[in-house]
Design a protein around this motif. Sequence first.
Motif, mmCIF file in Angstrom:
data_model
loop_
_atom_site.group_PDB
_atom_site.id
_atom_site.type_symbol
_atom_site.label_atom_id
_atom_site.label_comp_id
_atom_site.label_asym_id
_atom_site.label_seq_id
_atom_site.Cartn_x
_atom_site.Cartn_y
_atom_site.Cartn_z
ATOM 1 N N ALA A 148 43.427 49.242 35.085
ATOM 2 C CA ALA A 148 44.653 49.825 34.543
ATOM 3 C C ALA A 148 44.957 49.255 33.163
ATOM 4 O O ALA A 148 45.368 49.993 32.250
ATOM 5 N N ALA A 149 44.761 47.952 32.993
ATOM 6 C CA ALA A 149 44.984 47.339 31.681
ATOM 7 C C ALA A 149 43.993 47.889 30.658
ATOM 8 O O ALA A 149 44.355 48.167 29.502
ATOM 9 N N ALA A 150 42.747 48.058 31.071
ATOM 10 C CA ALA A 150 41.752 48.653 30.170
ATOM 11 C C ALA A 150 42.156 50.070 29.789
ATOM 12 O O ALA A 150 41.982 50.503 28.632
ATOM 13 N N GLY A 151 42.720 50.786 30.748
ATOM 14 C CA GLY A 151 43.194 52.140 30.450
ATOM 15 C C GLY A 151 44.325 52.137 29.443
ATOM 16 O O GLY A 151 44.391 53.011 28.556
ATOM 17 N N ALA A 152 45.211 51.152 29.552
ATOM 18 C CA ALA A 152 46.306 51.047 28.589
ATOM 19 C C ALA A 152 45.780 50.787 27.190
ATOM 20 O O ALA A 152 46.307 51.325 26.197
ATOM 21 N N LEU A 153 44.744 49.975 27.093
ATOM 22 C CA LEU A 153 44.149 49.695 25.779
ATOM 23 C C LEU A 153 43.451 50.930 25.220
ATOM 24 O O LEU A 153 43.484 51.184 24.011
ATOM 25 N N SER A 154 42.837 51.701 26.098
ATOM 26 C CA SER A 154 42.218 52.955 25.667
ATOM 27 C C SER A 154 43.280 53.920 25.136
ATOM 28 O O SER A 154 43.093 54.569 24.100
ATOM 29 N N GLU A 155 44.417 53.980 25.829
ATOM 30 C CA GLU A 155 45.520 54.834 25.373
ATOM 31 C C GLU A 155 46.068 54.366 24.026
ATOM 32 O O GLU A 155 46.600 55.170 23.253
ATOM 33 N N ALA A 156 45.920 53.064 23.738
ATOM 34 C CA ALA A 156 46.367 52.532 22.447
ATOM 35 C C ALA A 156 45.350 52.783 21.339
ATOM 36 O O ALA A 156 45.571 52.356 20.199
ATOM 37 N N GLY A 157 44.259 53.425 21.682
ATOM 38 C CA GLY A 157 43.282 53.816 20.663
ATOM 39 C C GLY A 157 41.980 53.063 20.693
ATOM 40 O O GLY A 157 41.036 53.426 19.979
ATOM 41 N N ALA A 158 41.874 52.011 21.487
ATOM 42 C CA ALA A 158 40.636 51.233 21.530
ATOM 43 C C ALA A 158 39.524 52.037 22.207
ATOM 44 O O ALA A 158 39.779 52.826 23.124
ATOM 45 N N ARG A 159 38.316 51.816 21.757
ATOM 46 C CA ARG A 159 37.147 52.370 22.447
ATOM 47 C C ARG A 159 36.742 51.352 23.502
ATOM 48 O O ARG A 159 36.253 50.260 23.187
ATOM 49 N N VAL A 160 36.971 51.677 24.759
ATOM 50 C CA VAL A 160 36.679 50.763 25.869
ATOM 51 C C VAL A 160 35.462 51.287 26.619
ATOM 52 O O VAL A 160 35.449 52.435 27.082
ATOM 53 N N GLU A 161 34.453 50.441 26.744
ATOM 54 C CA GLU A 161 33.208 50.844 27.406
ATOM 55 C C GLU A 161 32.829 49.808 28.461
ATOM 56 O O GLU A 161 33.092 48.610 28.295
ATOM 57 N N ASN A 162 32.208 50.272 29.517
ATOM 58 C CA ASN A 162 31.725 49.374 30.561
ATOM 59 C C ASN A 162 30.522 48.587 30.055
ATOM 60 O O ASN A 162 29.612 49.163 29.425
ATOM 61 N N ILE A 163 30.523 47.307 30.340
ATOM 62 C CA ILE A 163 29.406 46.436 29.975
ATOM 63 C C ILE A 163 29.064 45.583 31.190
ATOM 64 O O ILE A 163 29.776 45.595 32.198
ATOM 65 N N SER A 164 27.984 44.825 31.096
ATOM 66 C CA SER A 164 27.600 43.957 32.205
ATOM 67 C C SER A 164 27.159 42.599 31.683
ATOM 68 O O SER A 164 26.692 42.469 30.553
ATOM 69 N N LEU A 165 27.348 41.596 32.507
ATOM 70 C CA LEU A 165 26.838 40.244 32.278
ATOM 71 C C LEU A 165 26.104 39.808 33.533
ATOM 72 O O LEU A 165 26.602 40.034 34.653
ATOM 73 N N PRO A 166 24.951 39.157 33.406
ATOM 74 C CA PRO A 166 24.199 38.761 34.601
ATOM 75 C C PRO A 166 24.634 37.430 35.196
ATOM 76 O O PRO A 166 24.100 37.019 36.228
ATOM 77 N N TRP A 167 25.580 36.756 34.581
ATOM 78 C CA TRP A 167 25.937 35.398 35.007
ATOM 79 C C TRP A 167 26.534 35.384 36.410
ATOM 80 O O TRP A 167 27.551 36.021 36.670
ATOM 81 N N GLY A 168 25.905 34.640 37.291
ATOM 82 C CA GLY A 168 26.422 34.466 38.639
ATOM 83 C C GLY A 168 26.675 33.007 38.947
ATOM 84 O O GLY A 168 27.139 32.230 38.089
ATOM 85 N N LEU A 169 26.344 32.595 40.158
ATOM 86 C CA LEU A 169 26.588 31.231 40.607
ATOM 87 C C LEU A 169 25.919 30.207 39.702
ATOM 88 O O LEU A 169 26.450 29.115 39.470
ATOM 89 N N GLU A 170 24.754 30.568 39.145
ATOM 90 C CA GLU A 170 23.994 29.589 38.371
ATOM 91 C C GLU A 170 24.757 29.085 37.148
ATOM 92 O O GLU A 170 24.655 27.907 36.785
ATOM 93 N N LEU A 171 25.564 29.936 36.520
ATOM 94 C CA LEU A 171 26.297 29.471 35.346
ATOM 95 C C LEU A 171 27.519 28.643 35.754
ATOM 96 O O LEU A 171 27.908 27.712 35.040
ATOM 97 N N ASP A 172 28.129 28.983 36.882
ATOM 98 C CA ASP A 172 29.207 28.131 37.389
ATOM 99 C C ASP A 172 28.667 26.748 37.735
ATOM 100 O O ASP A 172 29.304 25.724 37.467
ATOM 101 N N GLU A 173 27.481 26.698 38.340
ATOM 102 C CA GLU A 173 26.881 25.404 38.690
ATOM 103 C C GLU A 173 26.492 24.631 37.440
ATOM 104 O O GLU A 173 26.599 23.397 37.408
ATOM 105 N N LEU A 174 26.053 25.334 36.399
ATOM 106 C CA LEU A 174 25.746 24.674 35.129
ATOM 107 C C LEU A 174 27.000 24.028 34.556
ATOM 108 O O LEU A 174 26.979 22.864 34.131
ATOM 109 N N TRP A 175 28.103 24.798 34.546
ATOM 110 C CA TRP A 175 29.359 24.222 34.059
ATOM 111 C C TRP A 175 29.743 23.005 34.895
ATOM 112 O O TRP A 175 30.181 21.973 34.348
#
Length: 472
Positions: free
Chosen positions: A285-312
């Motif tokens: 819903a927040a992304a939709g509000a930003l789209s209504e404000a004129g932003a180009r909002v696109e779906n993206i992906s990140l592969p980070w899972g448990l391994e990056l939390d464990e690294l931190w």
Amino acid sequence: MSVDIDLCYMPATEIAERIRAGSLTAKRVIENSLMRIAAVNPKLNCFCSVYSGEALLIAEELDREAKAGRFRGPLHGVPFAIKDLTPTKGKRTTLGSYAYADWVPDHDAPIVEALKAAGGVMLGKTTTSEFASSGFTESPLLGITRNPWNPDRSAGGSSGGSAVAVATGCVPIAEGSDMGGSVRVPAAFCGVVGMKPSFGRIPFTILPSEFDQLSHFGPLARTVADACLFLQVTQGPDERDVQSLTVPQNFLAPFDTDLTDLSIGLCLDFGRRAWHPEVEAAVRAAAGALSEAGARVENISLPWGLELDELWLKHWEVYLATFFGHTLKTHRAKMDPELVRYLDNGLATSAVEFKSLEIARTSAWRNHLAPILSRYHALLCPTMARPAVPLGGSDASYWKVDPDGTYHCLDVTAPFSLFSMCPALSIPCGWSSEDLPMGLQIVARRHDDRLALRIGATVEQRMPWAHRRPGV
């Protein structure tokens, strides 16, 4: 005199304007805040120290100055709170630990100096987990800090006391520190604004080392404008912090909420994380509000899972062991058992193993986050995978991977702390069916704090939240 609840929830910007105009006095504001603290603190445990007498004397002095037309700065008469991790001159600073239960610093941290110099009035110190080590503000010394929306739920941590103090109208602004989400986590759980600014934006001098790159101070506030006011007053540069940024930003300049010039990536395909359905819906819903404000909002992906939390976590264990491992010899039996495990693990980590973490961090930056932030101005994702959880938990106890690879986590903040030059802002984006807040995390390009705040201000304009008040 009874508590004026509307004054409790008045933004810092408005308090300052009214004091400057002569329609409100600092003494009235401080008296009201102190009464609110007295009503809230026995129920939620957000303050561990309150300086009533001193604060009232300072308020009276500020009123005399205002009457004479003299104002110390943009916070003249505005109350604030400081996390009990941050040194305050002549005032006990416990770090949430029996090991520091009697420590009284002989100096203020630069952030405290800045808030006072701007005319702010420090009302007290807020609770923290021991050595700020946990996303749950529960410590053997200071006890349990409870969520204002449901006292059986966690306020988040480690700056949980500051988040609760702001969410309940005790103060309009409070200081927190963020190494893995300790400002953003409680902001999301308590329904307030919390920011990890770009690394070095606010001078950080409270460690024996000036070369750590996880540590940030950040604001907790009820509005984006109040967070901006906090940042304007506390930003560097400061030669005491060799890594403080040398070019300040004008956080008081108005934001353009026409976002037609922005491209934003919406990251819900994130390392096979499982989202609470209401959290996912609120973020969309927040992304939709930003789209209504004129932003180009696109779906993206990140592969980070448990391994990056464990690294931190490996980095965090070495951090804690380096700065606090010496306390095990004298206080092990009185320490949080989870913290003891962190310290023991950190002390057992070799220098080569620790340095090698940078290789994985570099790969995650070069191959994943940097390409996204080169194509998009900012990234959106949940701050927390679910609304506030029950008291008594631990961060890693929520890290579970199903046989099919689905990752059940709690915070979504720690991975971005590994790339600390990128500002990360958490703002409310809705309330669950159980009336628990949910947070949207906005991660912007390196050092562009105003960009994250601009996006946050646009959501705030279209999906306002500051009118919501917990029932306490």
